[in-house]
Design a protein around this motif. Structure first.
Motif, PDB file in Angstrom:
ATOM      1  N   GLY A   1      10.832  -9.953   5.428  1.00 43.20           N
ATOM      2  CA  GLY A   1      11.913  -9.462   4.581  1.00 43.20           C
ATOM      3  C   GLY A   1      12.512 -10.559   3.710  1.00 43.20           C
ATOM      4  N   LEU A   2      12.745 -11.728   4.304  1.00 46.08           N
ATOM      5  CA  LEU A   2      13.292 -12.843   3.531  1.00 46.08           C
ATOM      6  C   LEU A   2      12.320 -13.298   2.448  1.00 46.08           C
ATOM      7  CD1 LEU A   2      15.013 -14.946   6.330  1.00 46.08           C
ATOM      8  CD2 LEU A   2      16.111 -13.535   4.582  1.00 46.08           C
TER       9      LEU A   2
ATOM     10  N   PHE B   1       4.245  -1.646  -6.951  1.00 43.15           N
ATOM     11  CA  PHE B   1       5.472  -1.783  -6.176  1.00 43.15           C
ATOM     12  C   PHE B   1       6.466  -2.713  -6.867  1.00 43.15           C
ATOM     13  CE2 PHE B   1       3.342  -0.857  -1.804  1.00 43.15           C
ATOM     14  CZ  PHE B   1       3.389   0.492  -2.071  1.00 43.15           C
ATOM     15  N   MET B   2       5.968  -3.800  -7.435  1.00 41.76           N
ATOM     16  CA  MET B   2       6.840  -4.774  -8.091  1.00 41.76           C
ATOM     17  C   MET B   2       7.451  -4.206  -9.372  1.00 41.76           C
ATOM     18  SD  MET B   2       6.902  -7.234  -6.071  1.00 41.76           S
ATOM     19  CE  MET B   2       6.926  -8.962  -6.347  1.00 41.76           C
ATOM     20  N   SER B   3       6.778  -3.243  -9.990  1.00 38.55           N
ATOM     21  CA  SER B   3       7.315  -2.664 -11.226  1.00 38.55           C
ATOM     22  C   SER B   3       8.538  -1.785 -10.953  1.00 38.55           C
ATOM     23  CB  SER B   3       6.236  -1.868 -11.965  1.00 38.55           C
ATOM     24  OG  SER B   3       5.905  -0.698 -11.237  1.00 38.55           O
ATOM     25  N   ILE B   4       8.701  -1.331  -9.721  1.00 36.39           N
ATOM     26  CA  ILE B   4       9.895  -0.580  -9.327  1.00 36.39           C
ATOM     27  C   ILE B   4      10.906  -1.625  -8.850  1.00 36.39           C
ATOM     28  CG2 ILE B   4      10.829   1.212  -7.831  1.00 36.39           C
ATOM     29  CD1 ILE B   4       7.905   2.251  -7.543  1.00 36.39           C
TER      30      ILE B   4
ATOM     31  N   PRO C   1      13.473  -5.235  -2.901  1.00 41.70           N
ATOM     32  CA  PRO C   1      14.719  -5.614  -2.220  1.00 41.70           C
ATOM     33  C   PRO C   1      15.127  -4.630  -1.121  1.00 41.70           C
ATOM     34  CG  PRO C   1      14.964  -5.886  -4.572  1.00 41.70           C
ATOM     35  CD  PRO C   1      13.650  -5.198  -4.348  1.00 41.70           C
ATOM     36  N   LEU C   2      14.876  -3.338  -1.328  1.00 41.41           N
ATOM     37  CA  LEU C   2      15.184  -2.344  -0.304  1.00 41.41           C
ATOM     38  C   LEU C   2      14.326  -2.556   0.936  1.00 41.41           C
ATOM     39  CD1 LEU C   2      16.591   0.256   0.662  1.00 41.41           C
ATOM     40  CD2 LEU C   2      14.731   1.524  -0.437  1.00 41.41           C
ATOM     41  N   VAL C   3      13.026  -2.722   0.748  1.00 42.06           N
ATOM     42  CA  VAL C   3      12.126  -2.943   1.880  1.00 42.06           C
ATOM     43  C   VAL C   3      12.474  -4.253   2.580  1.00 42.06           C
ATOM     44  CG1 VAL C   3       9.716  -3.328   2.555  1.00 42.06           C
ATOM     45  CG2 VAL C   3      10.272  -1.549   0.895  1.00 42.06           C
ATOM     46  N   GLY C   4      12.776  -5.297   1.811  1.00 43.75           N
ATOM     47  CA  GLY C   4      13.159  -6.576   2.400  1.00 43.75           C
ATOM     48  C   GLY C   4      14.425  -6.469   3.231  1.00 43.75           C
ATOM     49  N   THR C   5      15.402  -5.729   2.732  1.00 55.96           N
ATOM     50  CA  THR C   5      16.645  -5.531   3.479  1.00 55.96           C
ATOM     51  C   THR C   5      16.389  -4.767   4.773  1.00 55.96           C
ATOM     52  OG1 THR C   5      17.909  -5.532   1.426  1.00 55.96           O
ATOM     53  CG2 THR C   5      18.976  -4.567   3.360  1.00 55.96           C
ATOM     54  N   VAL C   6      15.581  -3.710   4.699  1.00 54.33           N
ATOM     55  CA  VAL C   6      15.250  -2.930   5.896  1.00 54.33           C
ATOM     56  C   VAL C   6      14.516  -3.799   6.902  1.00 54.33           C
ATOM     57  CG1 VAL C   6      13.849  -1.001   6.747  1.00 54.33           C
ATOM     58  CG2 VAL C   6      15.280  -0.706   4.731  1.00 54.33           C
ATOM     59  N   GLU C   7      13.613  -4.658   6.426  1.00 49.69           N
ATOM     60  CA  GLU C   7      12.873  -5.532   7.333  1.00 49.69           C
ATOM     61  C   GLU C   7      13.788  -6.545   8.021  1.00 49.69           C
ATOM     62  OE1 GLU C   7       8.402  -5.543   5.389  1.00 49.69           O
ATOM     63  OE2 GLU C   7       9.804  -7.113   4.789  1.00 49.69           O
TER      64      GLU C   7
ATOM     65  N   ILE D   1      12.642   0.153  11.649  1.00 52.53           N
ATOM     66  CA  ILE D   1      11.389  -0.495  11.242  1.00 52.53           C
ATOM     67  C   ILE D   1      10.224   0.498  11.143  1.00 52.53           C
ATOM     68  CG2 ILE D   1       9.604  -2.088  12.137  1.00 52.53           C
ATOM     69  CD1 ILE D   1      11.762  -3.615  10.818  1.00 52.53           C
ATOM     70  N   LEU D   2      10.297   1.623  11.827  1.00 43.04           N
ATOM     71  CA  LEU D   2       9.168   2.553  11.892  1.00 43.04           C
ATOM     72  C   LEU D   2       8.623   2.970  10.518  1.00 43.04           C
ATOM     73  CD1 LEU D   2       7.240   4.110  13.752  1.00 43.04           C
ATOM     74  CD2 LEU D   2       8.887   5.991  13.721  1.00 43.04           C
ATOM     75  N   PRO D   3       9.436   3.377   9.538  1.00 40.84           N
ATOM     76  CA  PRO D   3       8.858   3.749   8.235  1.00 40.84           C
ATOM     77  C   PRO D   3       8.142   2.588   7.542  1.00 40.84           C
ATOM     78  CG  PRO D   3      11.140   4.461   8.385  1.00 40.84           C
ATOM     79  CD  PRO D   3      10.870   3.617   9.576  1.00 40.84           C
ATOM     80  N   VAL D   4       8.694   1.386   7.671  1.00 39.03           N
ATOM     81  CA  VAL D   4       8.035   0.211   7.092  1.00 39.03           C
ATOM     82  C   VAL D   4       6.713  -0.033   7.805  1.00 39.03           C
ATOM     83  CG1 VAL D   4       8.240  -2.274   6.705  1.00 39.03           C
ATOM     84  CG2 VAL D   4      10.224  -0.804   6.389  1.00 39.03           C
ATOM     85  N   MET D   5       6.724   0.104   9.119  1.00 37.33           N
ATOM     86  CA  MET D   5       5.515  -0.116   9.921  1.00 37.33           C
ATOM     87  C   MET D   5       4.434   0.897   9.565  1.00 37.33           C
ATOM     88  SD  MET D   5       4.615  -2.346  12.089  1.00 37.33           S
ATOM     89  CE  MET D   5       2.961  -2.287  11.450  1.00 37.33           C
ATOM     90  N   VAL D   6       4.811   2.151   9.342  1.00 39.09           N
ATOM     91  CA  VAL D   6       3.836   3.168   8.920  1.00 39.09           C
ATOM     92  C   VAL D   6       3.253   2.783   7.564  1.00 39.09           C
ATOM     93  CG1 VAL D   6       3.573   5.580   8.205  1.00 39.09           C
ATOM     94  CG2 VAL D   6       4.821   5.034  10.296  1.00 39.09           C
ATOM     95  N   GLY D   7       4.097   2.298   6.648  1.00 38.05           N
ATOM     96  CA  GLY D   7       3.609   1.835   5.348  1.00 38.05           C
ATOM     97  C   GLY D   7       2.653   0.670   5.464  1.00 38.05           C
ATOM     98  N   VAL D   8       2.973  -0.275   6.332  1.00 36.97           N
ATOM     99  CA  VAL D   8       2.090  -1.430   6.560  1.00 36.97           C
ATOM    100  C   VAL D   8       0.748  -0.961   7.118  1.00 36.97           C
ATOM    101  CG1 VAL D   8       1.780  -3.485   8.009  1.00 36.97           C
ATOM    102  CG2 VAL D   8       3.956  -3.093   6.863  1.00 36.97           C
ATOM    103  N   LEU D   9       0.812  -0.068   8.082  1.00 33.45           N
ATOM    104  CA  LEU D   9      -0.410   0.446   8.711  1.00 33.45           C
ATOM    105  C   LEU D   9      -1.281   1.185   7.699  1.00 33.45           C
ATOM    106  CD1 LEU D   9      -1.827   0.670  11.482  1.00 33.45           C
ATOM    107  CD2 LEU D   9      -0.658   2.844  11.777  1.00 33.45           C
TER     108      LEU D   9
END
Length: 125
Positions: A21-22, A46-49, A54-60, A80-88
């Motif tokens: 996240g940092l 993703f970077m174009s949005i 920053p939202l994902v980083g804050t959640v992480e 963390i679960l939604p981020v983890m599903v995205g990573v997976l």
């Protein structure tokens, strides 16, 4: 013994997500040189949005910090679960070489959710 193992695993898991996240704010870890073309396009999208990273980083960061402390671990696992599903899914579809570590992290997250299932029961009753 199980509680000590769970604490160490959760500490490492939480620190890994805090670091990830940092990195979204300070960009101190370089991108790997051998990233697949499809993943490069996805990251570019993703970077174009402007608000997404920053939202994902804050959640992480928040989820990782919650995950470390036993009292808030159940909340951290859900955060963390939604981020983890995205990573997976990202590793499954775009970068299969990262799938083993993504699966291990996903299993850790599910393990913590199962260990704390009694805390979630009032929400689903």
């Amino acid at each position: 013994m199980k509680n000590k193992i769970l604490f160490v695993v959760c500490l490492l898991f939480g620190l890994m997500f805090i670091n990830a996240g940092l990195n979204k704010f300070f960009n101190y870890m370089p991108m790997p040189k051998d990233m697949p073309e499809s993943l490069m396009k996805l990251m570019g999208a993703f970077m174009s949005i402007s608000w997404l990273m920053p939202l994902v980083g804050t959640v992480e960061v928040v989820g990782g910090a919650l995950f470390i402390m036993q009292k808030t671990r159940a909340l951290g696992a859900i955060v963390i679960l939604p981020v983890m599903v995205g990573v997976l899914l990202t590793n499954l579809i775009n970068a299969p070489s990262g799938l083993p570590i993504a699966l291990v992290l996903f299993v850790i997250n599910i393990w913590v959710i199962i260990e704390n299932r009694e805390k979630y029961l009032p929400m689903v009753r």
